[in-house]
Motif scaffolding. Structure first.
Motif, PDB file in Angstrom:
ATOM      1  N   LEU A 131       0.834  -1.203   0.000  1.00 53.43           N
ATOM      2  CA  LEU A 131       0.000   0.000   0.000  1.00 53.43           C
ATOM      3  C   LEU A 131       0.871   1.257   0.000  1.00 53.43           C
ATOM      4  O   LEU A 131       0.567   2.227  -0.700  1.00 53.43           O
ATOM      5  CB  LEU A 131      -0.935  -0.006   1.210  1.00 53.43           C
ATOM      6  CG  LEU A 131      -1.879   1.198   1.353  1.00 53.43           C
ATOM      7  CD1 LEU A 131      -2.775   1.327   0.129  1.00 53.43           C
ATOM      8  CD2 LEU A 131      -2.721   1.070   2.625  1.00 53.43           C
ATOM      9  N   SER A 132       1.964   1.232   0.764  1.00 58.72           N
ATOM     10  CA  SER A 132       2.882   2.374   0.798  1.00 58.72           C
ATOM     11  C   SER A 132       3.487   2.621  -0.578  1.00 58.72           C
ATOM     12  O   SER A 132       3.597   3.776  -1.033  1.00 58.72           O
ATOM     13  CB  SER A 132       3.991   2.126   1.817  1.00 58.72           C
ATOM     14  OG  SER A 132       3.466   2.002   3.112  1.00 58.72           O
ATOM     15  N   GLU A 133       3.857   1.549  -1.261  1.00 56.42           N
ATOM     16  CA  GLU A 133       4.426   1.688  -2.606  1.00 56.42           C
ATOM     17  C   GLU A 133       3.397   2.257  -3.581  1.00 56.42           C
ATOM     18  O   GLU A 133       3.722   3.118  -4.403  1.00 56.42           O
ATOM     19  CB  GLU A 133       4.920   0.326  -3.103  1.00 56.42           C
ATOM     20  CG  GLU A 133       6.136  -0.189  -2.352  1.00 56.42           C
ATOM     21  CD  GLU A 133       6.608  -1.532  -2.875  1.00 56.42           C
ATOM     22  OE1 GLU A 133       6.098  -1.954  -3.934  1.00 56.42           O
ATOM     23  OE2 GLU A 133       7.483  -2.157  -2.228  1.00 56.42           O
ATOM     24  N   VAL A 134       2.160   1.765  -3.489  1.00 55.29           N
ATOM     25  CA  VAL A 134       1.096   2.255  -4.362  1.00 55.29           C
ATOM     26  C   VAL A 134       0.849   3.742  -4.123  1.00 55.29           C
ATOM     27  O   VAL A 134       0.671   4.532  -5.061  1.00 55.29           O
ATOM     28  CB  VAL A 134      -0.201   1.445  -4.151  1.00 55.29           C
ATOM     29  CG1 VAL A 134      -1.388   2.135  -4.831  1.00 55.29           C
ATOM     30  CG2 VAL A 134      -0.034   0.039  -4.695  1.00 55.29           C
ATOM     31  N   LYS A 135       0.842   4.157  -2.849  1.00 51.93           N
ATOM     32  CA  LYS A 135       0.625   5.571  -2.517  1.00 51.93           C
ATOM     33  C   LYS A 135       1.737   6.453  -3.087  1.00 51.93           C
ATOM     34  O   LYS A 135       1.480   7.553  -3.590  1.00 51.93           O
ATOM     35  CB  LYS A 135       0.545   5.743  -0.999  1.00 51.93           C
ATOM     36  CG  LYS A 135      -0.759   5.237  -0.392  1.00 51.93           C
ATOM     37  CD  LYS A 135      -0.781   5.458   1.116  1.00 51.93           C
ATOM     38  CE  LYS A 135      -2.103   5.018   1.726  1.00 51.93           C
ATOM     39  NZ  LYS A 135      -2.109   5.221   3.194  1.00 51.93           N
ATOM     40  N   LEU A 136       2.978   5.970  -3.013  1.00 54.14           N
ATOM     41  CA  LEU A 136       4.096   6.730  -3.577  1.00 54.14           C
ATOM     42  C   LEU A 136       3.946   6.878  -5.085  1.00 54.14           C
ATOM     43  O   LEU A 136       4.166   7.962  -5.652  1.00 54.14           O
ATOM     44  CB  LEU A 136       5.419   6.035  -3.244  1.00 54.14           C
ATOM     45  CG  LEU A 136       5.901   6.140  -1.791  1.00 54.14           C
ATOM     46  CD1 LEU A 136       7.133   5.260  -1.576  1.00 54.14           C
ATOM     47  CD2 LEU A 136       6.240   7.590  -1.453  1.00 54.14           C
ATOM     48  N   LYS A 137       3.597   5.774  -5.751  1.00 59.43           N
ATOM     49  CA  LYS A 137       3.408   5.826  -7.205  1.00 59.43           C
ATOM     50  C   LYS A 137       2.263   6.762  -7.566  1.00 59.43           C
ATOM     51  O   LYS A 137       2.347   7.524  -8.528  1.00 59.43           O
ATOM     52  CB  LYS A 137       3.121   4.423  -7.743  1.00 59.43           C
ATOM     53  CG  LYS A 137       4.316   3.478  -7.679  1.00 59.43           C
ATOM     54  CD  LYS A 137       3.938   2.100  -8.191  1.00 59.43           C
ATOM     55  CE  LYS A 137       5.133   1.145  -8.103  1.00 59.43           C
ATOM     56  NZ  LYS A 137       4.765  -0.218  -8.552  1.00 59.43           N
ATOM     57  N   THR A 168      -7.521   2.147  -7.437  1.00 60.32           N
ATOM     58  CA  THR A 168      -8.229   0.871  -7.267  1.00 60.32           C
ATOM     59  C   THR A 168      -7.393  -0.104  -6.452  1.00 60.32           C
ATOM     60  O   THR A 168      -7.885  -0.797  -5.558  1.00 60.32           O
ATOM     61  CB  THR A 168      -8.549   0.256  -8.644  1.00 60.32           C
ATOM     62  OG1 THR A 168      -9.358   1.172  -9.394  1.00 60.32           O
ATOM     63  CG2 THR A 168      -9.290  -1.073  -8.479  1.00 60.32           C
ATOM     64  N   GLN A 169      -6.071  -0.158  -6.768  1.00 61.39           N
ATOM     65  CA  GLN A 169      -5.170  -1.026  -6.015  1.00 61.39           C
ATOM     66  C   GLN A 169      -5.134  -0.645  -4.543  1.00 61.39           C
ATOM     67  O   GLN A 169      -5.139  -1.500  -3.657  1.00 61.39           O
ATOM     68  CB  GLN A 169      -3.755  -0.949  -6.590  1.00 61.39           C
ATOM     69  CG  GLN A 169      -3.582  -1.639  -7.932  1.00 61.39           C
ATOM     70  CD  GLN A 169      -2.146  -1.566  -8.410  1.00 61.39           C
ATOM     71  OE1 GLN A 169      -1.213  -1.749  -7.640  1.00 61.39           O
ATOM     72  NE2 GLN A 169      -1.969  -1.264  -9.686  1.00 61.39           N
ATOM     73  N   ALA A 170      -5.085   0.675  -4.292  1.00 61.52           N
ATOM     74  CA  ALA A 170      -5.036   1.156  -2.911  1.00 61.52           C
ATOM     75  C   ALA A 170      -6.291   0.749  -2.142  1.00 61.52           C
ATOM     76  O   ALA A 170      -6.226   0.293  -0.999  1.00 61.52           O
ATOM     77  CB  ALA A 170      -4.871   2.677  -2.891  1.00 61.52           C
ATOM     78  N   THR A 171      -7.437   0.881  -2.797  1.00 63.57           N
ATOM     79  CA  THR A 171      -8.703   0.503  -2.162  1.00 63.57           C
ATOM     80  C   THR A 171      -8.719  -0.989  -1.843  1.00 63.57           C
ATOM     81  O   THR A 171      -9.128  -1.418  -0.750  1.00 63.57           O
ATOM     82  CB  THR A 171      -9.888   0.843  -3.086  1.00 63.57           C
ATOM     83  OG1 THR A 171      -9.888   2.252  -3.350  1.00 63.57           O
ATOM     84  CG2 THR A 171     -11.214   0.455  -2.429  1.00 63.57           C
ATOM     85  N   SER A 172      -8.266  -1.802  -2.823  1.00 65.53           N
ATOM     86  CA  SER A 172      -8.233  -3.251  -2.633  1.00 65.53           C
ATOM     87  C   SER A 172      -7.301  -3.638  -1.483  1.00 65.53           C
ATOM     88  O   SER A 172      -7.634  -4.505  -0.655  1.00 65.53           O
ATOM     89  CB  SER A 172      -7.768  -3.927  -3.924  1.00 65.53           C
ATOM     90  OG  SER A 172      -7.640  -5.320  -3.750  1.00 65.53           O
ATOM     91  N   LEU A 173      -6.127  -3.001  -1.397  1.00 65.30           N
ATOM     92  CA  LEU A 173      -5.174  -3.306  -0.328  1.00 65.30           C
ATOM     93  C   LEU A 173      -5.721  -2.898   1.033  1.00 65.30           C
ATOM     94  O   LEU A 173      -5.508  -3.590   2.034  1.00 65.30           O
ATOM     95  CB  LEU A 173      -3.838  -2.609  -0.597  1.00 65.30           C
ATOM     96  CG  LEU A 173      -2.986  -3.225  -1.709  1.00 65.30           C
ATOM     97  CD1 LEU A 173      -1.848  -2.291  -2.097  1.00 65.30           C
ATOM     98  CD2 LEU A 173      -2.431  -4.578  -1.263  1.00 65.30           C
ATOM     99  N   LYS A 174      -6.429  -1.755   1.076  1.00 66.51           N
ATOM    100  CA  LYS A 174      -7.039  -1.328   2.336  1.00 66.51           C
ATOM    101  C   LYS A 174      -8.066  -2.351   2.815  1.00 66.51           C
ATOM    102  O   LYS A 174      -8.174  -2.640   4.010  1.00 66.51           O
ATOM    103  CB  LYS A 174      -7.693   0.041   2.160  1.00 66.51           C
ATOM    104  CG  LYS A 174      -6.707   1.197   2.036  1.00 66.51           C
ATOM    105  CD  LYS A 174      -7.426   2.518   1.784  1.00 66.51           C
ATOM    106  CE  LYS A 174      -6.435   3.667   1.621  1.00 66.51           C
ATOM    107  NZ  LYS A 174      -7.117   4.942   1.298  1.00 66.51           N
ATOM    108  N   GLU A 175      -8.847  -2.901   1.862  1.00 62.53           N
ATOM    109  CA  GLU A 175      -9.843  -3.916   2.213  1.00 62.53           C
ATOM    110  C   GLU A 175      -9.150  -5.188   2.715  1.00 62.53           C
ATOM    111  O   GLU A 175      -9.603  -5.833   3.664  1.00 62.53           O
ATOM    112  CB  GLU A 175     -10.713  -4.236   0.991  1.00 62.53           C
ATOM    113  CG  GLU A 175     -11.630  -3.080   0.581  1.00 62.53           C
ATOM    114  CD  GLU A 175     -12.374  -3.370  -0.720  1.00 62.53           C
ATOM    115  OE1 GLU A 175     -12.074  -4.406  -1.350  1.00 62.53           O
ATOM    116  OE2 GLU A 175     -13.253  -2.562  -1.096  1.00 62.53           O
TER     117      GLU A 175
END
Length: 421
Positions: free
Chosen positions: A19-25, A55-62
């Motif tokens: 999730l941290s990597e996705v947020k940085l991207k 979408t990836q961030a939302t999925s990882l949060k879930e």
């Protein structure tokens, strides 16, 4: 199959990292979007990329939320199990059986009688526990069997007492090799940020095991349990010896060997210069002078780590160091002829451990700062597995752990090399 608490925690950490990597991207894409114009050819591509990352961030949060729920549920189950065991322990009559030698003998008998089926042996042991009034504890071994294994790990004095134990199965280490220093400022001059230099690496883990095959006839003759008890202790000792050798000089197996201990990186084979230093020392003489000890001290002083230095060497070299003399022929050590033990000797103020596998080691002495070597994964103990091979009437017992290790502090070890000539 339900995941263990450790597996759940590892999965959650992995999801958090992703999730941290996705947020940085996503932040990087948003910066590009702000800088883009309607005419930019990449505008649509950036928008699509931003949407996908969202979408990836939302999925990882879930996923993290789901894992949090599973972790909470597992912790509650473990708490209940601990409460059950504690309540059983209060009623000493049901737990006393597991502390007796009779329990160990019953355990060995059940292993033999249920030849060819580990599942049958497990069920027979569970039935035996119920018969003895020990309920709800079907996975517990008799205490004499546990003691035979655990004593080797707990009542022990060696290099494993001087490593740092980290329960994670993969650990990233960052070494800072530059010391920060304050600066003065002249009026009107811009202040300068401190600059740091880092070296990072990851310590991973893999399976380490030791196994033994009990012959059916030998177990049948073992009416007192002494043979079984002896082999259990020897297995545990063999496990410890292999891990300690792997930490210091390597396990001695070829790099491509199927049974090489791969993830415990030895001090002797360490190549990252930030982690160690070297010192040449002349130990060939039959008796050593004060010069040899001065060279030893000079090498140890190269350590940046401030913890107590631990020395590993052979018995022959330990004796030479202990009987070293000053220029007037006086012994430097206060007890030059005291026995050399395998456990921690004190020689001229240094704690020295002696191992037979150091007799022909490339480095005659290796020094390491206390707790500077990081051992990751399972604690210094092992899980027990057993199986029966009916074709040859043989019971296999195995101790196994998932472990890894490497030096984890800047300039925390010194590899002594033999002087030329």
């Amino acid at each position: 199959m339900k995941k263990s608490l450790v597996e759940l925690l590892e999965a959650r950490q992995k999801a958090v990292d992703e999730l941290s990597e996705v947020k940085l991207k996503k932040s990087a894409v948003e910066v590009k979007l702000k800088a883009a114009t309607i005419e930019d050819d990449v505008l649509e591509q950036l928008k699509t990329e931003a949407e996908n990352l969202a979408t990836q961030a939302t999925s990882l949060k879930e996923t993290i939320a789901g894992l949090d729920s599973d972790i909470e549920e597992t912790e509650e189950e473990l708490s209940k199990a601990a409460h059950v065991i504690k309540s059983k322990q209060k009623g000493k009559s049901t737990m006393d059986y597991l502390k007796t030698k009779a329990a160990a003998l019953d355990f060995v008998r059940i292993l033999m009688d249920n030849e060819g089926s580990s599942n049958a042996a497990r069920k027979a042991w569970e039935a035996n526990l119920v018969e003895k009034g020990v309920t709800g504890l079907d996975k517990i071994l008799p205490e004499p069997v546990l003691i035979a294994i655990e004593d080797a790990f707990v009542n022990y004095d060696g290099i494993l007492n001087h490593v740092t134990k980290d329960p994670r199965y993969s650990v990233r280490v960052a070494l800072q090799s530059q010391v920060s220093a304050a600066k003065g400022q002249k009026a009107g001059k811009t202040k300068k940020d401190e600059e740091f230099s880092f070296t990072d690496f990851t310590i991973n883990s893999a399976t380490v095991y030791i196994k033994y095959a009990f012959e059916y006839a030998d177990l049948k003759k073992d009416t007192t349990g002494a043979y079984f008890d002896y082999v259990m202790k020897e297995l545990a000792q063999g496990f410890i010896r292999a891990v300690e050798r792997a930490i210091v000089i390597g396990d001695g197996k070829a790099p491509n060997a199927d049974d090489k201990i791969t993830e415990i990186k030895s001090i002797a084979e360490e190549t990252l210069s930030e982690l160690f230093d070297t010192q040449e020392i002349d130990l060939k003489a039959a008796s050593l002078t004060q010069t040899a000890l001065e060279t030893l001290v000079a090498g140890i002083d190269k350590m940046a780590a401030t913890a107590t230095p631990i020395l590993i060497t052979s018995k022959a070299i330990a004796r030479k160091l202990k009987t070293a003399k000053d220029p007037e022929g006086r012994y430097l050590d206060p007890q030059p002829f005291a026995p050399i033990a395998t456990t921690g000797n004190i020689i001229s103020g240094f704690r020295v451990y002696v191992y037979d596998w150091m007799d022909d080691a490339t480095n005659p002495i290796i020094a390491v700062a206390d707790k500077a070597y990081k051992l990751v994964g399972d604690d210094v103990a092992a899980d027990k597995f057993e199986d029966y091979d009916v074709t040859v009437n043989r019971r296999h017992i195995e101790l196994a752990s998932v472990m890894g290790g490497r030096l984890g502090q800047y300039k925390s070890a010194v590899k002594f090399t033999s002087a030329a000539g």
